[in-house]
Design a protein around this motif. Structure first.
Motif, PDB file in Angstrom:
ATOM      1  N   VAL A  29       0.851  -1.190   0.000  1.00  0.00           N
ATOM      2  CA  VAL A  29       0.000   0.000   0.000  1.00  0.00           C
ATOM      3  C   VAL A  29       0.890   1.245   0.000  1.00  0.00           C
ATOM      4  O   VAL A  29       1.685   1.439   0.923  1.00  0.00           O
ATOM      5  CB  VAL A  29      -0.940   0.024   1.225  1.00  0.00           C
ATOM      6  N   ILE A  30       0.778   2.066  -1.035  1.00  0.00           N
ATOM      7  CA  ILE A  30       1.482   3.346  -1.090  1.00  0.00           C
ATOM      8  C   ILE A  30       0.490   4.400  -0.617  1.00  0.00           C
ATOM      9  O   ILE A  30      -0.512   4.672  -1.288  1.00  0.00           O
ATOM     10  CB  ILE A  30       1.972   3.671  -2.517  1.00  0.00           C
ATOM     11  N   ALA A  31       0.751   4.962   0.568  1.00  0.00           N
ATOM     12  CA  ALA A  31      -0.230   5.823   1.225  1.00  0.00           C
ATOM     13  C   ALA A  31       0.368   7.191   1.520  1.00  0.00           C
ATOM     14  O   ALA A  31       1.287   7.303   2.329  1.00  0.00           O
ATOM     15  CB  ALA A  31      -0.717   5.173   2.524  1.00  0.00           C
ATOM     16  N   GLY A  32      -0.139   8.218   0.870  1.00  0.00           N
ATOM     17  CA  GLY A  32       0.313   9.579   1.123  1.00  0.00           C
ATOM     18  C   GLY A  32      -0.118  10.078   2.490  1.00  0.00           C
ATOM     19  O   GLY A  32      -0.927   9.445   3.182  1.00  0.00           O
ATOM     20  N   HIS A 225       0.545 -14.023   9.843  1.00  0.00           N
ATOM     21  CA  HIS A 225       0.110 -12.894   9.005  1.00  0.00           C
ATOM     22  C   HIS A 225       0.780 -11.628   9.542  1.00  0.00           C
ATOM     23  O   HIS A 225       0.709 -11.342  10.733  1.00  0.00           O
ATOM     24  CB  HIS A 225      -1.411 -12.733   9.035  1.00  0.00           C
ATOM     25  N   PHE A 226       1.377 -10.843   8.644  1.00  0.00           N
ATOM     26  CA  PHE A 226       2.144  -9.672   9.062  1.00  0.00           C
ATOM     27  C   PHE A 226       1.650  -8.415   8.346  1.00  0.00           C
ATOM     28  O   PHE A 226       1.399  -8.432   7.142  1.00  0.00           O
ATOM     29  CB  PHE A 226       3.638  -9.872   8.748  1.00  0.00           C
ATOM     30  N   THR A 227       1.532  -7.346   9.136  1.00  0.00           N
ATOM     31  CA  THR A 227       1.238  -6.019   8.595  1.00  0.00           C
ATOM     32  C   THR A 227       2.327  -5.083   9.109  1.00  0.00           C
ATOM     33  O   THR A 227       2.589  -5.044  10.317  1.00  0.00           O
ATOM     34  CB  THR A 227      -0.140  -5.521   9.066  1.00  0.00           C
ATOM     35  N   ILE A 228       2.969  -4.348   8.213  1.00  0.00           N
ATOM     36  CA  ILE A 228       4.067  -3.471   8.610  1.00  0.00           C
ATOM     37  C   ILE A 228       3.792  -2.054   8.124  1.00  0.00           C
ATOM     38  O   ILE A 228       3.712  -1.807   6.918  1.00  0.00           O
ATOM     39  CB  ILE A 228       5.422  -3.960   8.053  1.00  0.00           C
ATOM     40  N   ASP A 229       3.626  -1.142   9.065  1.00  0.00           N
ATOM     41  CA  ASP A 229       3.379   0.269   8.756  1.00  0.00           C
ATOM     42  C   ASP A 229       4.719   1.005   8.627  1.00  0.00           C
ATOM     43  O   ASP A 229       5.750   0.530   9.101  1.00  0.00           O
ATOM     44  CB  ASP A 229       2.538   0.880   9.875  1.00  0.00           C
ATOM     45  N   VAL A 254       2.485  -4.485   3.491  1.00  0.00           N
ATOM     46  CA  VAL A 254       3.335  -3.359   3.905  1.00  0.00           C
ATOM     47  C   VAL A 254       2.688  -2.054   3.467  1.00  0.00           C
ATOM     48  O   VAL A 254       2.002  -1.993   2.444  1.00  0.00           O
ATOM     49  CB  VAL A 254       4.757  -3.476   3.329  1.00  0.00           C
ATOM     50  N   VAL A 255       2.907  -1.019   4.267  1.00  0.00           N
ATOM     51  CA  VAL A 255       2.315   0.292   4.008  1.00  0.00           C
ATOM     52  C   VAL A 255       3.412   1.344   4.140  1.00  0.00           C
ATOM     53  O   VAL A 255       4.151   1.352   5.130  1.00  0.00           O
ATOM     54  CB  VAL A 255       1.197   0.625   5.023  1.00  0.00           C
ATOM     55  N   ALA A 283       2.575  -9.465  -5.991  1.00  0.00           N
ATOM     56  CA  ALA A 283       1.994  -8.548  -5.009  1.00  0.00           C
ATOM     57  C   ALA A 283       0.937  -7.654  -5.630  1.00  0.00           C
ATOM     58  O   ALA A 283       1.065  -7.210  -6.778  1.00  0.00           O
ATOM     59  CB  ALA A 283       3.089  -7.685  -4.402  1.00  0.00           C
ATOM     60  N   GLU A 284      -0.107  -7.393  -4.848  1.00  0.00           N
ATOM     61  CA  GLU A 284      -1.122  -6.414  -5.238  1.00  0.00           C
ATOM     62  C   GLU A 284      -0.679  -5.055  -4.707  1.00  0.00           C
ATOM     63  O   GLU A 284      -0.373  -4.914  -3.521  1.00  0.00           O
ATOM     64  CB  GLU A 284      -2.474  -6.799  -4.655  1.00  0.00           C
ATOM     65  N   VAL A 285      -0.613  -4.062  -5.591  1.00  0.00           N
ATOM     66  CA  VAL A 285      -0.203  -2.711  -5.209  1.00  0.00           C
ATOM     67  C   VAL A 285      -1.415  -1.794  -5.218  1.00  0.00           C
ATOM     68  O   VAL A 285      -2.128  -1.708  -6.225  1.00  0.00           O
ATOM     69  CB  VAL A 285       0.886  -2.162  -6.153  1.00  0.00           C
ATOM     70  N   ILE A 286      -1.681  -1.130  -4.097  1.00  0.00           N
ATOM     71  CA  ILE A 286      -2.843  -0.247  -3.959  1.00  0.00           C
ATOM     72  C   ILE A 286      -2.348   1.118  -3.512  1.00  0.00           C
ATOM     73  O   ILE A 286      -1.510   1.216  -2.610  1.00  0.00           O
ATOM     74  CB  ILE A 286      -3.848  -0.812  -2.930  1.00  0.00           C
ATOM     75  N   ARG A 287      -2.863   2.168  -4.118  1.00  0.00           N
ATOM     76  CA  ARG A 287      -2.449   3.527  -3.766  1.00  0.00           C
ATOM     77  C   ARG A 287      -3.597   4.276  -3.093  1.00  0.00           C
ATOM     78  O   ARG A 287      -4.722   4.270  -3.595  1.00  0.00           O
ATOM     79  CB  ARG A 287      -1.982   4.286  -5.018  1.00  0.00           C
ATOM     80  N   LEU A 288      -3.283   4.906  -1.953  1.00  0.00           N
ATOM     81  CA  LEU A 288      -4.241   5.771  -1.271  1.00  0.00           C
ATOM     82  C   LEU A 288      -3.897   7.211  -1.635  1.00  0.00           C
ATOM     83  O   LEU A 288      -2.817   7.700  -1.295  1.00  0.00           O
ATOM     84  CB  LEU A 288      -4.167   5.577   0.245  1.00  0.00           C
ATOM     85  N   THR A 289      -4.794   7.879  -2.325  1.00  0.00           N
ATOM     86  CA  THR A 289      -4.506   9.222  -2.837  1.00  0.00           C
ATOM     87  C   THR A 289      -5.444  10.294  -2.302  1.00  0.00           C
ATOM     88  O   THR A 289      -5.221  11.479  -2.553  1.00  0.00           O
ATOM     89  CB  THR A 289      -4.582   9.234  -4.377  1.00  0.00           C
ATOM     90  N   SER A 290      -6.498   9.896  -1.590  1.00  0.00           N
ATOM     91  CA  SER A 290      -7.472  10.872  -1.078  1.00  0.00           C
ATOM     92  C   SER A 290      -6.988  11.440   0.244  1.00  0.00           C
ATOM     93  O   SER A 290      -6.900  10.713   1.246  1.00  0.00           O
ATOM     94  CB  SER A 290      -8.846  10.218  -0.896  1.00  0.00           C
TER      95      SER A 290
END
Length: 558
Positions: A29-32, A225-229, A254-255, A283-290
């Motif tokens: 996740v690419i998150a601005g 299961h791992f989530t890394i901020d 990952v974020v 990998a699935e790549v998702i962008r948060l732009t809002s």
């Protein structure tokens, strides 16, 4: 009460929903800044648990600060998954290391250093460098600690330090040979005193997992299961630990935001985020732009800063319009500080809330100067830095007194009055903001009907819970912070001072035209400063304006 899957998804926008629905890894996740990344990843965990894809007790959610981990735990509880382990990488590694220490290493585990300062002071003496390196200079001690952290996080031993430091784009501000001598003495002292620092925790945990098959299999069975901020700030050593936890599995989310990589000096690198799809081709790549934090005017400036260097994820502001960011020019630092203090005084007199105002600066020296002026003006403030609040000497001594008093409270004296009496000796000089924060927390608890019983012991339980989470109390006052310490925070109004050439970018011998990567790191710091503001951003400079202001397009029209 656990929510069903549709209830979990209901509050998300389309981009956040895409993150939540990507319930199997690998996911990137690419998150601005201000796009709701914590909301997205906590809802992803809750959604995956609700449809049976994840066992919440086998999830490890990792972030970089105890405060952020505490916020994540709170959100997961609200979503009905309170059993998820949400921790910093260091605390997760420490927990495992101490648990398996008797089995793997035998005997008592070394004592954990929460600050390097004492050992560095001794190391300077041992290296016979007292004449060259002043142990009374907090900035110098901080720089040496950062260099040792960089070396250990980058897995560079003392004898290789000088050679490896010469290859860096971020050159040390202190003679590398001297740092190597102090680093060698520091490691010798650590061994002598049977101590370990946070980098040792990661090194030892990685080695334990790599070498001990039984331990590795037990840990990998516990966490599947791992989530890394904040993945843009991973160091090579942290990635080594993550690799050991993950093994050959791919259940990883990952974020991160490449535009917010600001800890290269401590070994952080965005390379692991930027190469994620090379390591995980599926990998699935998702962008948060809002963007939900800042006004369109502030967001436009932030986007312009990114666009000028082709870095990061541009944002689309979702908030109402506001004032355009302002730029004020001053002839020197004294005039700049006087102007900022005057503006803040006017805002407070007009009814602005002090806790919604921050003054951000590139260096601690700048903060020291403006702190004196703020104090002289009688304005309420606190300094926020990277020092662990509960490790401060005044805080520890005060809480020691509270512990003693909680066992034998003074008969007939209300608990809050007794706490005020205990605090009086500490409410002088530079220590006031720490103890005042603890008193403010006490007043808030006393006014809270759910806080019971209203006793010193109950107050101490609340504080000790905050110690575990490294969640210091806050006060309704102005915040003074460096740009590094402001990461992850936000305010309604931000005064970004010293946006001058040689200050931002900081002139340290690293920021010449030949060193573009050092300039880019400074530009990312500027971006972080801009995106801390929700609706009111005021920048100022003295002398020559920063090249970043010129790039913003605002300078000529301000």
């Amino acid at each position: 009460m656990a929510l069903n899957s549709e209830e979990i998804l209901a509050s998300l926008d389309d981009e956040q929903r895409a993150v939540a629905l990507a319930s199997r890894g690998p996911v990137c996740v690419i998150a601005g800044a201000g796009t709701g990344k914590t909301r997205a990843i906590t809802h992803r965990i809750a959604y995956a648990a609700s449809i049976g894809v994840m066992d919440p007790q086998k999830v490890l959610a990792l972030t970089f600060t105890a405060r952020a981990a505490g916020e994540m735990r709170m959100r997961l509880r609200t979503l009905g998954v309170p059993t998820v382990a949400a921790r910093t990488i260091h605390s997760a590694a420490l927990k495992q290391l101490l648990y398996f220490w008797p089995q793997v290493f035998g005997g008592r585990a070394p004592d954990l250093l929460t600050t390097k300062t004492g050992f560095i002071t001794q190391a300077i003496t041992r290296a016979d460098l007292q004449g060259a390196l002043s142990v009374t200079s907090r900035d110098l001690m901080r720089d040496i600690a950062s260099e040792i952290e960089w070396a250990k996080s980058s897995q560079v031993v003392p004898e290789d330090y000088v050679n490896e430091a010469s290859k860096r784009t971020q050159k040390p501000r202190i003679n590398p040979e001297q740092i190597a001598q102090v680093y060698t003495a520091y490691m010798s002292l650590m061994k002598q005193e049977r101590a370990m620092d946070f980098e040792d925790v990661l090194l030892l945990t990685a080695a334990m997992l790599e070498e001990e098959r039984e331990v590795r299999e037990r840990v990998q069975d516990q966490y599947r299961h791992f989530t890394i901020d904040e993945y843009q700030d991973i160091s090579p050593l942290q990635q080594r630990v993550i690799n050991a936890w993950l093994g050959s599995r791919q259940e990883l989310c990952v974020v991160g935001d490449p535009a917010q990589t600001i800890y290269s000096f401590a070994g952080a690198t965005p390379v692991f985020l930027n190469t994620f799809t090379q390591r995980f081709p599926d990998a699935e790549v998702i962008r948060l732009t809002s963007g939900y934090r800042s006004t369109p005017e502030i967001t436009l400036m932030a986007n312009t800063v990114l666009r000028s260097a082709s870095m990061g994820q541009e944002l689309v502001a979702q908030n109402d319009h506001g004032a355009k960011p302002s730029i004020a020019a001053y002839k020197d630092e004294s005039a700049e500080i006087a102007g900022v203090v005057k503006d803040i005084g006017e805002l407070l007199s007009e009814g602005a809330a002090a806790q919604e105002i921050a003054i951000l600066a590139r260096t601690n020296n700048q903060l020291n100067s403006i702190e004196k002026a703020i104090a002289a003006a009688g304005l309420p403030y606190q300094v926020r830095n990277n020092e662990r609040f509960f490790d401060r000497m005044d805080v520890r001594e005060f809480l020691k007194g509270v512990r003693t008093a909680s066992v034998i409270p003074t008969e007939g004296v209300y608990w809050l009055d007794e706490l005020r009496t205990l605090a009086q000796p500490f409410l002088t000089g530079a220590t006031i903001d720490g103890i005042a924060g603890l008193l403010h927390l006490a007043r808030e608890l006393d006014a809270d009907d759910s806080f019971a019983p209203k006793t010193l012991r109950a107050y101490l339980r609340e504080v000790e819970d905050r110690v575990q989470q490294n969640n210091p109390p806050t006060m309704p006052v102005l915040t003074l912070a460096t740009l590094h310490a402001a990461k992850g925070l936000e305010w309604e109004r931000v005064f970004l001072i010293g946006v001058s050439e040689s200050i931002l970018p900081f002139e340290s011998g690293n920021t010449g035209p030949e060193n573009q990567s050092a300039i880019d790191e400074e530009r990312r710091l500027f971006y972080v400063g801009i995106t801390r503001a929700k609706k009111d951003l005021r920048m100022s400079y003295r002398g020559e304006p920063s090249r970043f202001l010129r790039e913003s397009g605002l300078l000529a029209s301000s």
